[in-house]
Design an enzyme around this catalytic site. Structure first.
Site, PDB file in Angstrom:
ATOM      1  N   SER A   8      23.809  39.379  26.881  1.00  0.00           N
ATOM      2  CA  SER A   8      24.548  39.996  27.994  1.00  0.00           C
ATOM      3  C   SER A   8      23.667  40.114  29.230  1.00  0.00           C
ATOM      4  O   SER A   8      22.634  40.789  29.219  1.00  0.00           O
ATOM      5  CB  SER A   8      25.052  41.386  27.597  1.00  0.00           C
ATOM      6  OG  SER A   8      25.538  42.035  28.759  1.00  0.00           O
ATOM      7  N   HIS A  33      26.563  36.059  27.695  1.00  0.00           N
ATOM      8  CA  HIS A  33      27.737  36.934  27.722  1.00  0.00           C
ATOM      9  C   HIS A  33      27.906  37.493  29.135  1.00  0.00           C
ATOM     10  O   HIS A  33      26.998  38.131  29.677  1.00  0.00           O
ATOM     11  CB  HIS A  33      27.509  38.057  26.705  1.00  0.00           C
ATOM     12  CG  HIS A  33      28.655  38.994  26.536  1.00  0.00           C
ATOM     13  ND1 HIS A  33      29.713  38.743  25.700  1.00  0.00           N
ATOM     14  CD2 HIS A  33      28.894  40.207  27.071  1.00  0.00           C
ATOM     15  CE1 HIS A  33      30.559  39.753  25.727  1.00  0.00           C
ATOM     16  NE2 HIS A  33      30.091  40.655  26.562  1.00  0.00           N
ATOM     17  N   ASP A  35      29.868  40.002  31.475  1.00  0.00           N
ATOM     18  CA  ASP A  35      30.711  41.200  31.497  1.00  0.00           C
ATOM     19  C   ASP A  35      31.378  41.323  32.850  1.00  0.00           C
ATOM     20  O   ASP A  35      30.764  41.744  33.825  1.00  0.00           O
ATOM     21  CB  ASP A  35      29.853  42.433  31.189  1.00  0.00           C
ATOM     22  CG  ASP A  35      29.456  42.474  29.730  1.00  0.00           C
ATOM     23  OD1 ASP A  35      30.359  42.476  28.888  1.00  0.00           O
ATOM     24  OD2 ASP A  35      28.251  42.479  29.430  1.00  0.00           O
ATOM     25  N   MET A  37      33.954  43.020  35.279  1.00  0.00           N
ATOM     26  CA  MET A  37      34.576  44.348  35.418  1.00  0.00           C
ATOM     27  C   MET A  37      35.320  44.428  36.747  1.00  0.00           C
ATOM     28  O   MET A  37      34.976  43.716  37.699  1.00  0.00           O
ATOM     29  CB  MET A  37      33.504  45.432  35.391  1.00  0.00           C
ATOM     30  CG  MET A  37      32.613  45.377  34.181  1.00  0.00           C
ATOM     31  SD  MET A  37      31.388  46.689  34.248  1.00  0.00           S
ATOM     32  CE  MET A  37      30.373  46.241  32.848  1.00  0.00           C
ATOM     33  N   HIS A  66      33.672  38.055  29.012  1.00  0.00           N
ATOM     34  CA  HIS A  66      34.333  39.254  28.478  1.00  0.00           C
ATOM     35  C   HIS A  66      35.029  39.935  29.651  1.00  0.00           C
ATOM     36  O   HIS A  66      34.371  40.533  30.504  1.00  0.00           O
ATOM     37  CB  HIS A  66      33.265  40.144  27.822  1.00  0.00           C
ATOM     38  CG  HIS A  66      33.770  41.457  27.338  1.00  0.00           C
ATOM     39  ND1 HIS A  66      32.932  42.510  27.040  1.00  0.00           N
ATOM     40  CD2 HIS A  66      35.024  41.906  27.089  1.00  0.00           C
ATOM     41  CE1 HIS A  66      33.656  43.536  26.632  1.00  0.00           C
ATOM     42  NE2 HIS A  66      34.921  43.205  26.660  1.00  0.00           N
ATOM     43  N   MET A  68      36.791  42.692  31.295  1.00  0.00           N
ATOM     44  CA  MET A  68      37.114  44.130  31.252  1.00  0.00           C
ATOM     45  C   MET A  68      37.863  44.454  32.537  1.00  0.00           C
ATOM     46  O   MET A  68      37.364  45.141  33.433  1.00  0.00           O
ATOM     47  CB  MET A  68      35.823  44.953  31.132  1.00  0.00           C
ATOM     48  CG  MET A  68      35.226  44.856  29.738  1.00  0.00           C
ATOM     49  SD  MET A  68      33.576  45.548  29.668  1.00  0.00           S
ATOM     50  CE  MET A  68      32.671  44.170  30.298  1.00  0.00           C
ATOM     51  N   MET A 137      34.425  46.196  20.341  1.00  0.00           N
ATOM     52  CA  MET A 137      33.544  46.991  21.203  1.00  0.00           C
ATOM     53  C   MET A 137      32.929  48.104  20.362  1.00  0.00           C
ATOM     54  O   MET A 137      33.651  48.910  19.768  1.00  0.00           O
ATOM     55  CB  MET A 137      34.327  47.633  22.358  1.00  0.00           C
ATOM     56  CG  MET A 137      34.709  46.714  23.496  1.00  0.00           C
ATOM     57  SD  MET A 137      33.357  45.821  24.277  1.00  0.00           S
ATOM     58  CE  MET A 137      32.212  47.120  24.719  1.00  0.00           C
ATOM     59  N   ASP A 175      30.021  44.007  20.241  1.00  0.00           N
ATOM     60  CA  ASP A 175      29.482  44.160  21.604  1.00  0.00           C
ATOM     61  C   ASP A 175      29.192  45.626  21.901  1.00  0.00           C
ATOM     62  O   ASP A 175      30.110  46.444  22.004  1.00  0.00           O
ATOM     63  CB  ASP A 175      30.524  43.609  22.599  1.00  0.00           C
ATOM     64  CG  ASP A 175      30.038  43.622  24.035  1.00  0.00           C
ATOM     65  OD1 ASP A 175      28.875  43.962  24.280  1.00  0.00           O
ATOM     66  OD2 ASP A 175      30.850  43.273  24.916  1.00  0.00           O
TER      67      ASP A 175
HETATM   68  C1  DX5 Z   1      29.615  46.955  27.901  1.00  0.00           C
HETATM   69  C2  DX5 Z   1      29.489  45.478  27.825  1.00  0.00           C
HETATM   70  C3  DX5 Z   1      28.438  44.968  26.935  1.00  0.00           C
HETATM   71  C4  DX5 Z   1      27.043  45.418  27.244  1.00  0.00           C
HETATM   72  C5  DX5 Z   1      26.222  45.231  26.011  1.00  0.00           C
HETATM   73  O1  DX5 Z   1      30.676  47.224  28.738  1.00  0.00           O
HETATM   74  O2  DX5 Z   1      30.716  44.901  27.377  1.00  0.00           O
HETATM   75  O3  DX5 Z   1      28.485  43.552  26.841  1.00  0.00           O
HETATM   76  O4  DX5 Z   1      26.470  44.725  28.308  1.00  0.00           O
HETATM   77  O5  DX5 Z   1      24.945  45.610  26.318  1.00  0.00           O
HETATM   78  P1  DX5 Z   1      24.020  46.469  25.349  1.00  0.00           P
HETATM   79  O6  DX5 Z   1      23.543  45.526  24.300  1.00  0.00           O
HETATM   80  O7  DX5 Z   1      22.972  46.933  26.293  1.00  0.00           O
HETATM   81  O8  DX5 Z   1      24.846  47.594  24.770  1.00  0.00           O
HETATM   82 ZN    ZN Z   2      30.672  42.705  26.896  1.00  0.00          ZN
END
Ligand code: DX5
Ligand code: ZN
Length: 215
Positions: A8, A33, A35, A37, A66, A68, A137, A175
């Site tokens: 990530s 990965h 993220d 948002m 991913h 979100m 999650m 995740d």
């Molecule tokens: C949280 C994300 C994750 C996050 C995971 O909203 O979806 O992908 O970056 O990171 P760590 O491993 O730091 O929990």
């Molecule tokens: Zn994620």
């Protein structure tokens, strides 16, 4: 099956994104990965399509997006054009999750359904014949570096048993809060893809940190 690590970028140094991507790849990550948002589905913001376009030009390993966001449909085609290989969206916001999965898959991308810690795993059962993967999650989405929620293991075991009983091919991705102490339990429970962020990017030695996942 060998565990895949999806690194990530959320915990990477965004001021040095290219170097961080190259260093993570060199250290042995299998995928990156992303993220994505929108400040609505989750309170936080990360990066959007223009930044991902630049990431896609630098990345030498598959991209795992991913979403979100409240409107995942908007992102599907642009991300497909950027060559994303895995794409998941959240069941909590998708009114037509079955149709969205069909759309993602029709573009030649592995489509996944993601669920928050408070969402029952049984809610995705009607999608398990269609989906390429389920993203569990194991923290509340929006931030890197949070503490792993133990109950996620029960959801993963449920999916593993369901998959075996029905002979289905979907993968299980976890995740949030994954580290060297819980990875053994996670793989035993059935995880195929581990998202790892802070454990690698907040360590002083990415290669050493990633070694913990070469099981
Ligand atoms: C949280 C994300 C994750 C996050 C995971 O909203 O979806 O992908 O970056 O990171 P760590 O491993 O730091 O929990
Ligand atoms: Zn994620």
């Amino acid at each position: 099956m060998t565990l895949k690590v999806s690194l990530s970028l959320l915990s990477a140094d965004f001021g040095r994104l290219k170097e961080e991507i190259e260093a993570g790849t060199e250290a042995g990550a299998d995928m990156l990965h992303l993220d994505i948002m929108d400040g609505h589905f989750v309170p936080n913001l990360s990066f959007g399509l223009p930044v991902i376009e630049s990431i896609a030009q630098v990345a030498k390993i598959p991209l795992d997006a991913h979403l979100m966001v409240m409107n995942p449909d908007f992102y599907i085609e642009p991300l497909a054009e950027m060559g994303v290989k895995y794409m998941s969206f959240h069941s909590e916001v998708a009114l037509h999750s079955h149709r969205l999965l069909q759309k993602v898959k029709s573009l030649g991308i592995k489509g996944g359904i993601a669920i928050n810690p408070g969402t029952p795993v049984t809610s995705v059962v009607p999608l398990l014949e269609l989906t390429d993967f389920v993203l569990i999650m194991s923290v509340n989405p929006g931030f890197g570096g949070q503490k792993f929620i133990e109950y996620s293991l029960e959801k993963i075991k449920y999916l593993k048993d369901f998959r075996a009983a029905k002979g289905l091919p979907f993968e299980i991705e976890v995740d949030g809060g994954v580290n060297d102490t819980n990875i053994g339990l996670l793989t035993a429970a059935g995880v195929d893809i581990a998202v790892v962020g802070a454990f690698v990017y907040k360590s002083g030695d990415y290669k050493k940190a990633l070694c913990a996942f070469k099981l």
